[in-house]
Every structure is written in C-alpha cells, then in structure tokens.
Design an enzyme around this catalytic site. Structure first.
Site, mmCIF file in Angstrom:
data_model
loop_
_atom_site.group_PDB
_atom_site.id
_atom_site.type_symbol
_atom_site.label_atom_id
_atom_site.label_comp_id
_atom_site.label_asym_id
_atom_site.label_seq_id
_atom_site.Cartn_x
_atom_site.Cartn_y
_atom_site.Cartn_z
ATOM 1 N N ASN A 1 13.475 10.034 19.988
ATOM 2 C CA ASN A 1 14.169 11.326 19.890
ATOM 3 C C ASN A 1 13.955 12.041 18.559
ATOM 4 O O ASN A 1 14.779 12.832 18.130
ATOM 5 C CB ASN A 1 15.651 11.151 20.224
ATOM 6 C CG ASN A 1 16.389 10.272 19.244
ATOM 7 O OD1 ASN A 1 15.773 9.695 18.341
ATOM 8 N ND2 ASN A 1 17.686 10.162 19.404
ATOM 9 N N LYS B 1 11.119 10.485 12.945
ATOM 10 C CA LYS B 1 10.755 9.218 13.581
ATOM 11 C C LYS B 1 9.285 9.174 14.021
ATOM 12 O O LYS B 1 8.604 10.198 14.067
ATOM 13 C CB LYS B 1 11.685 8.987 14.776
ATOM 14 C CG LYS B 1 13.165 8.817 14.383
ATOM 15 C CD LYS B 1 14.002 8.442 15.592
ATOM 16 C CE LYS B 1 15.477 8.312 15.227
ATOM 17 N NZ LYS B 1 16.267 7.842 16.391
ATOM 18 N N TYR C 1 19.680 -0.321 11.302
ATOM 19 C CA TYR C 1 20.353 -0.173 12.598
ATOM 20 C C TYR C 1 21.291 -1.336 12.915
ATOM 21 O O TYR C 1 21.626 -1.556 14.089
ATOM 22 C CB TYR C 1 19.317 0.001 13.704
ATOM 23 C CG TYR C 1 18.752 1.408 13.785
ATOM 24 C CD1 TYR C 1 19.585 2.502 14.002
ATOM 25 C CD2 TYR C 1 17.383 1.641 13.653
ATOM 26 C CE1 TYR C 1 19.077 3.794 14.088
ATOM 27 C CE2 TYR C 1 16.867 2.929 13.739
ATOM 28 C CZ TYR C 1 17.723 4.007 13.959
ATOM 29 O OH TYR C 1 17.222 5.273 14.047
HETATM 30 P P1 CMP Z 1 19.775 7.455 16.047
HETATM 31 O O1 CMP Z 1 20.569 8.654 15.668
HETATM 32 O O2 CMP Z 1 18.641 7.110 15.175
HETATM 33 O O3 CMP Z 1 20.763 6.209 16.134
HETATM 34 C C1 CMP Z 1 20.617 5.149 17.049
HETATM 35 C C2 CMP Z 1 19.437 5.337 17.935
HETATM 36 O O4 CMP Z 1 19.397 4.486 19.050
HETATM 37 C C3 CMP Z 1 19.453 6.719 18.516
HETATM 38 O O5 CMP Z 1 19.192 7.671 17.532
HETATM 39 C C4 CMP Z 1 18.429 6.592 19.628
HETATM 40 O O6 CMP Z 1 17.119 6.818 19.184
HETATM 41 C C5 CMP Z 1 18.584 5.135 20.015
HETATM 42 N N1 CMP Z 1 19.209 5.029 21.318
HETATM 43 C C6 CMP Z 1 20.440 5.438 21.657
HETATM 44 N N2 CMP Z 1 20.670 5.175 22.954
HETATM 45 C C7 CMP Z 1 19.537 4.612 23.444
HETATM 46 C C8 CMP Z 1 19.149 4.131 24.707
HETATM 47 N N3 CMP Z 1 19.981 4.188 25.756
HETATM 48 N N4 CMP Z 1 17.908 3.613 24.835
HETATM 49 C C9 CMP Z 1 17.077 3.548 23.773
HETATM 50 N N5 CMP Z 1 17.401 3.998 22.542
HETATM 51 C C10 CMP Z 1 18.607 4.524 22.384
#
Ligand code: CMP
Length: 139
Positions: A113, A10, A50
């Site tokens: 993340n 990312k 998403y």
């Molecule tokens: P990912 O595995 O890419 O799938 C969905 C993404 O949403 C997740 O990783 C996080 O980066 C994001 N995400 C999940 N929970 C939150 C949150 N509470 N606030 C912001 N981003 C989130």
C-alpha cells in the site's frame, strides 16, 4: 502545532519509480521533508518496526514485503503532521481510500500500500528514533 511524523515509501512504490510522485503529494499538502534516506531494511529492523503486528496472520508476509526492495524512510514536519499525513495517505486498503490520496493514486493492495505513516505523536517519536539520529534531521 508544528510536529513531526515518520513516513516510509514502501517497496511497491520505490520499484515503480514513484518516490518523487509520492513526495509531490506530501509537499503539495504543506508537509516538509526534513530527513530522508533510501535503505534496504533487514529482517530484524522490519520485525522490530512492526512488532505490534507480530501476532497478526499477515506479519510474515508484511516483513517479507518490507525487505523485498529498497524503502525511503522520511521525517515529515508541519502543522498537525501526524493527522495530516494520515489524511493524505488515505485508508490502509486502497479500495477504501479517498480520491487524491497517495494510496488511492498508487497503492496496489492492502499489503502493498505504498506508504506508512505514524498513527500517533508518541509512535512518531519512537519510529523516527529507530531510523534517524538527531543530526540527520534538518528542519
Ligand atoms: P502500515 O501502515 O505500514 O501498518 C501495518 C501494515 O500492515 C499496513 O500498513 C499494511 O501494509 C499491512 N496490512 C494491514 N492489513 C493487512 C492485511 N490484511 N494483509 C496484508 N497486509 C496488511
């Protein structure tokens, strides 16, 4: 069995020059990077990717983040690749992630993340197909 999963390095990771560091963790775990490209996602691509999260309160923030800088999209191949990659990524929230996982090592927050990995073999196929054509994957 040998299978494939889809990965995204990312924007928070590409901006800190961590592509190689993330790839080192992936390869050390025995997963093979059988396709990889650096792209700038557009809003439509990020919203499509998403779509399952579109009713979540963080959806707008998530899409804005994913198009804020380049990402590296990848296909990873190996034994039990979907589960294995989720293990080495660690928990979504880096504060909960196990020692040695990519998110424990590098993630900044639950939103920024560092990596995405498919959550099932079915989703892996769909996600791979969104970003790669068959001839771009060389196992
Ligand atoms: P990912 O595995 O890419 O799938 C969905 C993404 O949403 C997740 O990783 C996080 O980066 C994001 N995400 C999940 N929970 C939150 C949150 N509470 N606030 C912001 N981003 C989130």
């Amino acid at each position: 069995a040998t299978e494939r999963t889809f990965s995204i390095i990312k924007p928070d990771a590409t901006e800190r020059n961590l592509t190689g560091a993330v790839n080192a963790v992936i390869e050390k775990a025995g997963l093979r990077i059988v396709a990889q490209k650096r792209i700038l996602m557009n809003r439509r691509e990020a919203e499509t990717f998403y779509a399952v999260h579109k009713e979540r309160p963080f959806f707008g923030e998530l899409v804005d983040f994913m198009i804020s800088a380049p990402v590296v999209v990848q296909v990873l191949e190996g034994d039990n690749a979907v589960v294995k990659y989720r293990e080495i990524m660690g928990a979504t929230n880096p504060e909960s992630a196990a020692e040695g996982t990519i998110r424990k090592l590098y993630a900044k927050s639950i939103g920024e993340n560092s990596v995405h990995g498919s959550d099932s073999q079915e989703n892996a196929k769909l996600e791979i197909a969104q970003f790669f054509s068959g001839n771009e994957i060389v196992g």
